[in-house]
Scaffold this motif. Structure first.
Motif, short mmCIF file in Angstrom:
data_model
loop_
_atom_site.label_atom_id
_atom_site.label_comp_id
_atom_site.label_asym_id
_atom_site.label_seq_id
_atom_site.Cartn_x
_atom_site.Cartn_y
_atom_site.Cartn_z
N SER A 59 -41.69 59.87 -21.20
CA SER A 59 -42.65 59.08 -21.94
C SER A 59 -42.20 57.65 -21.98
CB SER A 59 -42.86 59.67 -23.33
OG SER A 59 -41.65 59.88 -23.97
N LYS A 60 -41.84 57.11 -23.12
CA LYS A 60 -41.46 55.71 -23.19
C LYS A 60 -40.44 55.49 -24.28
CE LYS A 60 -43.56 51.14 -23.39
NZ LYS A 60 -44.75 50.40 -23.71
N GLU A 72 -41.24 56.50 -15.63
CA GLU A 72 -42.45 57.09 -15.08
C GLU A 72 -43.14 57.96 -16.11
OE1 GLU A 72 -43.83 59.97 -11.38
OE2 GLU A 72 -41.73 59.40 -11.65
N VAL A 73 -44.45 57.83 -16.22
CA VAL A 73 -45.25 58.63 -17.14
C VAL A 73 -46.22 59.45 -16.33
CG1 VAL A 73 -46.85 58.55 -19.07
CG2 VAL A 73 -45.04 56.85 -18.89
N ILE A 78 -51.92 59.03 -19.13
CA ILE A 78 -52.05 57.63 -19.51
C ILE A 78 -53.50 57.31 -19.87
CG2 ILE A 78 -51.78 55.24 -18.73
CD1 ILE A 78 -49.60 56.17 -16.89
N ILE A 79 -53.69 56.59 -20.96
CA ILE A 79 -55.04 56.18 -21.35
C ILE A 79 -55.42 54.96 -20.53
CG2 ILE A 79 -56.53 55.45 -23.25
CD1 ILE A 79 -54.63 56.78 -25.16
N ARG A 80 -56.28 55.16 -19.53
CA ARG A 80 -56.67 54.08 -18.64
C ARG A 80 -57.87 53.31 -19.17
NH1 ARG A 80 -52.59 52.96 -15.12
NH2 ARG A 80 -51.88 54.84 -14.05
N LEU A 215 -44.16 58.83 -28.07
CA LEU A 215 -45.48 59.42 -27.88
C LEU A 215 -46.51 58.43 -27.36
CD1 LEU A 215 -45.82 61.62 -31.10
CD2 LEU A 215 -45.03 62.33 -28.83
N ARG A 216 -46.21 57.15 -27.43
CA ARG A 216 -47.18 56.10 -27.16
C ARG A 216 -47.94 56.23 -25.84
NH1 ARG A 216 -50.79 53.27 -27.25
NH2 ARG A 216 -50.95 51.04 -27.10
N PRO A 217 -47.30 56.59 -24.72
CA PRO A 217 -48.05 56.60 -23.46
C PRO A 217 -49.00 57.77 -23.30
CG PRO A 217 -45.67 56.35 -23.10
CD PRO A 217 -45.86 56.80 -24.50
N TYR A 218 -48.95 58.75 -24.19
CA TYR A 218 -49.72 59.97 -24.00
C TYR A 218 -51.07 59.92 -24.70
CZ TYR A 218 -45.40 61.86 -22.13
OH TYR A 218 -44.28 62.06 -21.39
#
Length: 359
Positions: A59-60, A72-73, A78-80, A215-218
């Motif tokens: 994650s980050k 790498e996530v 990832i929320i695009r 958890l931020r990138p998910y």
């Protein structure tokens, strides 16, 4: 035989070349000064990426300063669709505490900065949950320890669905990630039950910041579940910074404040107020069990809450993307006797930080 003497000025270019090559090789293989160290992964079991249902700790992670290292996530997580989206998980109950179901988007009204703003979407509890359980393993917690572990294990069994994932952080003097995100309930149980006797001081705020950034990138609902007495002793971050970070990372916090069985003192009262504020501002809830039966009930309530939530979405306009805090309130248009519990505000992201997720 006569020795050939080479003047110093003739060998100078060769010497410069050797120094340059050596410096270049070192700079490529050595550690960069600006490289950010990822948070410590402790002795607990770590998810094996070769095992179905597990993912590596990709994650980050952040350092104690909150700055994130870039790793790498998973592409699908990832929320695009514009990182300016503000998710608003909401629990809606009647005066008796019974969950209200069947509401539609038009039943809700959102106020931001004192003005009504449009809501973009509404989903129910089918939205996946990305959860981090922060389990206090510091020396301040010892009473009813084994029961706390069992209650946490039962919680994972009740709340986890195949599409949900959870991680486990250990709160200690130097808090760490004990189990990266996984949907393997057995692995989560093993991590919780494997914790030894509590010892050391409590870096609670640092653990909360690290878990929120993790958890931020998910996608999905991002939830922090804290099992602790809430008494902070050794974190580098303060409470105000911790509150800012969890709101910025769009995390909802549920707290089971244990270890307060002996009666209140000044430190415990201050900790209780801080924990209630974290839960209130993020739209979660705080529980202070006094008996083992109360403790089990608190875990059950959180599981029920997550299963019955509405998740609404708000897209701020360009003028709101200023990097500042914006208070918000979610209401029901029709019934005044219904209680809506949701986050109390959000930190907007400036256009320049949308792609990088930088502070």
């Amino acid at each position: 035989m006569r020795q050939l003497r080479i003047p110093f000025y003739a060998s100078l270019p060769l010497l410069i070349l050797i120094v340059f090559v050596g410096t270049s090789v070192y700079s490529q293989s050595g550690r960069r000064k600006d490289q950010v160290k990822a948070p410590r992964v402790g002795p607990g079991p770590v998810a094996d990426p070769t095992v179905p249902g597990n993912r590596p700790a990709s994650s980050k992670p952040t350092s104690k300063t909150g700055k994130s290292s870039v790793e790498e996530v998973h592409e699908s997580d990832i929320i695009r669709v514009s990182s300016v989206l503000v998710p608003i998980p909401a629990s809606v109950v009647d005066p008796k505490g019974v969950a209200i179901t069947g509401l539609q988007l038009e039943d809700f009204e959102l106020w931001v900065d004192g003005q009504v703003r449009p809501l973009s979407a509404l989903t129910r509890s089918e939205t996946p949950v990305r959860m981090a359980m922060l389990f206090d393993n510091s020396g301040s917690l010892d009473a009813a320890r084994e029961f706390e572990k069992r209650a946490a294990v039962d919680f994972f069994r009740k709340v986890m669905r195949p599409k949900d994932e959870a991680a486990v952080f250990s709160i200690e003097t130097d808090s760490y990630l004990a189990q990266p995100l996984t949907n393997d309930v057995a692995r989560l149980e093993q991590t919780i039950l494997g914790f030894g006797r509590p010892a050391g001081s409590t870096s609670l705020f640092d653990a909360v910041i690290d878990a929120a950034a993790y958890l931020r990138p998910y996608g999905g609902r991002r939830v922090l579940k804290i099992v602790s007495d809430g008494i902070e002793t050794t974190s580098q971050a303060d409470f105000a910074t911790t509150m800012q970070r969890v709101l910025y990372d769009d995390c909802q916090i549920f707290i089971v404040q244990t270890g307060l069985y002996e009666g209140a003192n000044l430190r415990a009262l201050a900790a209780e107020r801080r924990m209630e504020e974290l839960a209130s501002q993020t739209g979660g809830a705080a529980f202070i069990p006094k008996t083992t039966a109360d403790l089990e009930h608190a875990f059950e309530q959180i599981a029920a809450d997550l299963a019955q939530q509405y998740v609404l979405s708000y897209y701020p306009g360009e003028q709101q993307r200023d990097g500042r805090f914006h208070p918000l309130e979610l209401k029901l248009k029709t019934r005044k006797d219904i209680r809506v519990r949701s986050r109390k505000g959000y930190y907007s992201r400036k256009p320049s930080s949308v792609a990088t997720n930088d502070w």
